[in-house]
Design a protein around this motif. Structure first.
Motif, PDB file in Angstrom:
ATOM      1  N   UNK A   1       0.807  -1.222   0.000  1.00  0.00           N
ATOM      2  CA  UNK A   1       0.000   0.000   0.000  1.00  0.00           C
ATOM      3  C   UNK A   1       0.839   1.270   0.000  1.00  0.00           C
ATOM      4  N   UNK A   2       2.132   1.139   0.237  1.00  0.00           N
ATOM      5  CA  UNK A   2       3.017   2.297   0.246  1.00  0.00           C
ATOM      6  C   UNK A   2       4.453   1.830   0.355  1.00  0.00           C
ATOM      7  N   UNK A   3       5.372   2.786   0.340  1.00  0.00           N
ATOM      8  CA  UNK A   3       6.782   2.453   0.453  1.00  0.00           C
ATOM      9  C   UNK A   3       7.206   2.261   1.913  1.00  0.00           C
ATOM     10  N   UNK A   4       6.649   3.082   2.791  1.00  0.00           N
ATOM     11  CA  UNK A   4       6.932   2.993   4.231  1.00  0.00           C
ATOM     12  C   UNK A   4       5.589   2.924   4.949  1.00  0.00           C
TER      13      UNK A   4
ATOM     14  N   UNK B   1       8.854  -8.042   0.152  1.00  0.00           N
ATOM     15  CA  UNK B   1       9.501  -8.523  -1.070  1.00  0.00           C
ATOM     16  C   UNK B   1       9.432  -7.486  -2.177  1.00  0.00           C
ATOM     17  N   UNK B   2       8.381  -6.646  -2.153  1.00  0.00           N
ATOM     18  CA  UNK B   2       8.237  -5.591  -3.157  1.00  0.00           C
ATOM     19  C   UNK B   2       9.027  -4.339  -2.795  1.00  0.00           C
ATOM     20  N   UNK B   3       9.768  -4.393  -1.684  1.00  0.00           N
ATOM     21  CA  UNK B   3      10.632  -3.284  -1.312  1.00  0.00           C
ATOM     22  C   UNK B   3      10.072  -2.340  -0.282  1.00  0.00           C
ATOM     23  N   UNK B   4       8.881  -2.644   0.254  1.00  0.00           N
ATOM     24  CA  UNK B   4       8.283  -1.744   1.255  1.00  0.00           C
ATOM     25  C   UNK B   4       8.909  -1.988   2.630  1.00  0.00           C
ATOM     26  N   UNK B   5       8.874  -0.968   3.450  1.00  0.00           N
ATOM     27  CA  UNK B   5       9.348  -1.050   4.825  1.00  0.00           C
ATOM     28  C   UNK B   5       8.143  -0.956   5.758  1.00  0.00           C
ATOM     29  N   UNK B   6       8.075  -1.841   6.738  1.00  0.00           N
ATOM     30  CA  UNK B   6       6.961  -1.864   7.682  1.00  0.00           C
ATOM     31  C   UNK B   6       7.438  -1.321   9.024  1.00  0.00           C
ATOM     32  N   UNK B   7       6.718  -0.303   9.514  1.00  0.00           N
ATOM     33  CA  UNK B   7       7.059   0.328  10.783  1.00  0.00           C
ATOM     34  C   UNK B   7       5.903   0.083  11.757  1.00  0.00           C
ATOM     35  N   UNK B   8       6.031  -0.892  12.660  1.00  0.00           N
ATOM     36  CA  UNK B   8       4.922  -1.194  13.569  1.00  0.00           C
ATOM     37  C   UNK B   8       4.760  -0.146  14.666  1.00  0.00           C
TER      38      UNK B   8
ATOM     39  N   UNK C   1       0.946   6.575  14.559  1.00  0.00           N
ATOM     40  CA  UNK C   1       1.704   6.076  13.406  1.00  0.00           C
ATOM     41  C   UNK C   1       2.936   6.931  13.161  1.00  0.00           C
ATOM     42  N   UNK C   2       4.001   6.280  12.703  1.00  0.00           N
ATOM     43  CA  UNK C   2       5.262   6.976  12.453  1.00  0.00           C
ATOM     44  C   UNK C   2       5.052   8.115  11.460  1.00  0.00           C
ATOM     45  N   UNK C   3       5.535   9.295  11.823  1.00  0.00           N
ATOM     46  CA  UNK C   3       5.313  10.478  10.988  1.00  0.00           C
ATOM     47  C   UNK C   3       6.023  10.396   9.653  1.00  0.00           C
ATOM     48  N   UNK C   4       7.039   9.527   9.536  1.00  0.00           N
ATOM     49  CA  UNK C   4       7.773   9.410   8.273  1.00  0.00           C
ATOM     50  C   UNK C   4       7.136   8.406   7.310  1.00  0.00           C
ATOM     51  N   UNK C   5       6.083   7.696   7.756  1.00  0.00           N
ATOM     52  CA  UNK C   5       5.408   6.723   6.884  1.00  0.00           C
ATOM     53  C   UNK C   5       4.571   7.439   5.844  1.00  0.00           C
ATOM     54  N   UNK C   6       4.335   6.760   4.716  1.00  0.00           N
ATOM     55  CA  UNK C   6       3.491   7.362   3.685  1.00  0.00           C
ATOM     56  C   UNK C   6       2.107   6.736   3.614  1.00  0.00           C
TER      57      UNK C   6
ATOM     58  N   UNK D   1      -5.471  10.874  13.438  1.00  0.00           N
ATOM     59  CA  UNK D   1      -6.246  11.917  12.756  1.00  0.00           C
ATOM     60  C   UNK D   1      -5.339  12.880  12.002  1.00  0.00           C
ATOM     61  N   UNK D   2      -4.231  13.261  12.610  1.00  0.00           N
ATOM     62  CA  UNK D   2      -3.284  14.161  11.941  1.00  0.00           C
ATOM     63  C   UNK D   2      -2.651  13.488  10.733  1.00  0.00           C
ATOM     64  N   UNK D   3      -2.330  12.215  10.871  1.00  0.00           N
ATOM     65  CA  UNK D   3      -1.752  11.451   9.764  1.00  0.00           C
ATOM     66  C   UNK D   3      -2.706  11.436   8.578  1.00  0.00           C
ATOM     67  N   UNK D   4      -3.998  11.212   8.845  1.00  0.00           N
ATOM     68  CA  UNK D   4      -5.000  11.074   7.787  1.00  0.00           C
ATOM     69  C   UNK D   4      -5.259  12.376   7.036  1.00  0.00           C
ATOM     70  N   UNK D   5      -4.831  13.501   7.590  1.00  0.00           N
ATOM     71  CA  UNK D   5      -5.028  14.772   6.884  1.00  0.00           C
ATOM     72  C   UNK D   5      -4.189  14.854   5.613  1.00  0.00           C
ATOM     73  N   UNK D   6      -3.081  14.134   5.553  1.00  0.00           N
ATOM     74  CA  UNK D   6      -2.174  14.254   4.410  1.00  0.00           C
ATOM     75  C   UNK D   6      -1.842  12.933   3.730  1.00  0.00           C
ATOM     76  N   UNK D   7      -2.167  11.794   4.368  1.00  0.00           N
ATOM     77  CA  UNK D   7      -1.758  10.501   3.817  1.00  0.00           C
ATOM     78  C   UNK D   7      -2.855   9.455   3.981  1.00  0.00           C
TER      79      UNK D   7
END
Length: 436
Positions: free
Chosen positions: A243-246, A268-275, A284-289, A316-322
């Motif tokens: 669903x995204x790169x990070x 495997x597709x190159x994404x990074x998962x930040x739990x 959620x991590x602010x650097x995630x997309x 909620x803040x995350x969802x404003x931009x991503x």
């Protein structure tokens, strides 16, 4: 070359998981390298498999996956000595309409891989009839080979003798008979077994199951019945689009239902998962997309989630931009209100208008085929997504724009369409694969 077997049964609840875990641990204790798989849409059992074997387990599913995807997933067993696929429900239980490569039945996987079936039979309340059931399962479908049976919950030596004699007369091998043994009962809750990571004593329980099964089952005979197996070349990989790169992934006791092959496909597709942990009041991590909230048991932790202001405001803040996406329990947490089993309503993230309730429980269960009416992270408009829905919540209101037209396995349109509001999306089904 590995030895492949399928562990199945005549019905749910007769001991497939316990036998699978016990065999896996018993053989591992004897120095063998054991790989497990789960046939069907179960996101709990693979964690138990991993605890028993020390190797990650994944799901294989004939309704949602093509043969190439199944071949790719099982190829991880190439370096194992023994490969076990644990079935779901009864051996031939699937849906009426064929999916990508089958109906979702365990028998599909057994035939596809050419692995014999070890059948768990619970003869409680019967004797010779157990042999009739086993013989019927043996003969029901050409291409599915029955290796033999293990009897579970046998009442007495006399009971065992009656059942064994009938099975021997039917030409069916009996690998062993297990008397009732409460010490190896796995605890359950409303969506299945209590998760492996929630059980501090899980390793001791599996060791006891292995000891008990080794005492009553001929492990060498079971192993000799397995098929020598070499993975066929896989024409394709997992066909999983991240669903995204990070990816910020909610991960704790309330958000744990995600298929292992999906996470592997993302990586495997190159994404990074930040739990991150909503229960620990983490955002959620602010650097995630992108942010992904899987299902789990938010209804058991609704008050805590509602009180965790840092998590809710950060989401909620995350969802404003991503983009943010939720599956089942994650979808409910993205909604406005979740009412628990005691009738207490808890304020959720409010990113969608969805309101759900466990006060009046009703089971929703089955495969889902969704055609997206709007994009969601990793998938375009018009994509056909295959998944599975299993929950007891009731929709009180679902006011946002429907995310998809969703059908069950019979082709009937269902009301759980999912929702979309801005960049926030949610579904009641857990994604397994996309049609290609």
């Amino acid at each position: 070359m590995a030895a492949g077997l399928v562990i199945s049964a005549s019905a749910s609840g007769v001991g497939k998981t316990t036998l699978t875990l016990a065999l896996a641990r018993a053989w591992r204790n004897r120095g063998l390298n054991v790989q497990c798989f789960k046939s069907g849409p179960d996101y709990i059992d693979p964690a138990f498999h991993a605890a028993a074997t020390g190797r990650a387990s994944v799901n294989v599913d004939s309704w949602a996956m093509d043969r190439g995807t199944v071949a790719h997933l099982v190829s991880r067993g190439v370096d194992a000595d023994v490969v076990l696929a644990e079935g779901s429900m009864g051996l031939f239980d699937g849906v009426a309409a064929r999916g990508v490569s089958g109906t979702g039945a365990t028998a599909d996987i057994a035939e596809m891989l050419g692995w014999p079936v070890v059948l768990v039979i619970d003869p409680s309340g019967q004797a010779q009839t157990a042999a009739a059931i086993a013989a019927g399962l043996r003969d029901y479908r050409k291409g599915v080979h029955l290796a033999g049976v293990v009897l579970n919950r046998v009442a007495s030596p006399r009971h065992e003798a009656l059942v064994r004699r009938a099975l021997n007369d039917a030409g069916i091998a009996v690998f062993g008979a297990l008397p009732r043994h409460a010490e190896i009962s796995l605890p359950k809750r409303h969506l299945g077994l209590v998760q492996a990571e929630e059980q501090a004593e899980i390793d001791k329980l599996i060791d006891e199951a292995a000891r008990f099964v080794a005492e009553h089952v001929d492990l060498e005979a079971v192993l000799r019945s397995a098929a020598n197996w070499t993975p066929e070349p896989a024409a394709n990989g997992l066909n999983v689009t991240p669903p995204g790169q990070r990816i910020a992934l909610a991960r704790d006791a309330a958000f744990s239902f995600v298929y292992p092959h999906m996470l592997e496909g993302w990586r495997a597709a190159g994404a990074e998962i930040v739990p991150f942990s909503p229960l620990a009041d983490e955002a959620p991590d602010a650097s995630a997309d992108v942010c992904w909230l899987p299902g789990g048991y938010p209804e058991l932790h609704a008050g805590r989630i509602a009180a965790n202001v840092r998590f809710r405001s950060g989401l909620q803040a995350f969802a404003e931009t991503r983009p943010v996406h939720g599956e089942c329990g994650g979808y409910m947490v993205l909604g406005a209100v979740l009412t628990d089993a005691d009738g207490i309503s808890h304020e959720m993230a409010g990113l969608l208008g969805l309101e759900t309730s466990f006060a009046k429980r009703r089971m929703h269960l089955g495969y889902r085929l969704a055609e997206l009416a709007a994009p969601m992270p990793g998938h375009r408009i018009g994509a056909r997504l295959r998944g599975h829905e299993f929950h007891y919540s009731t929709i009180l209101t679902q006011p946002d724009t429907p995310l998809a037209v969703v059908h069950d396995a019979t082709g009937a349109v269902i009301a759980e369409t999912g929702s979309r509001r801005g960049q926030v999306t949610g579904t009641f089904f857990h994604l397994i694969a996309e049609d290609r």
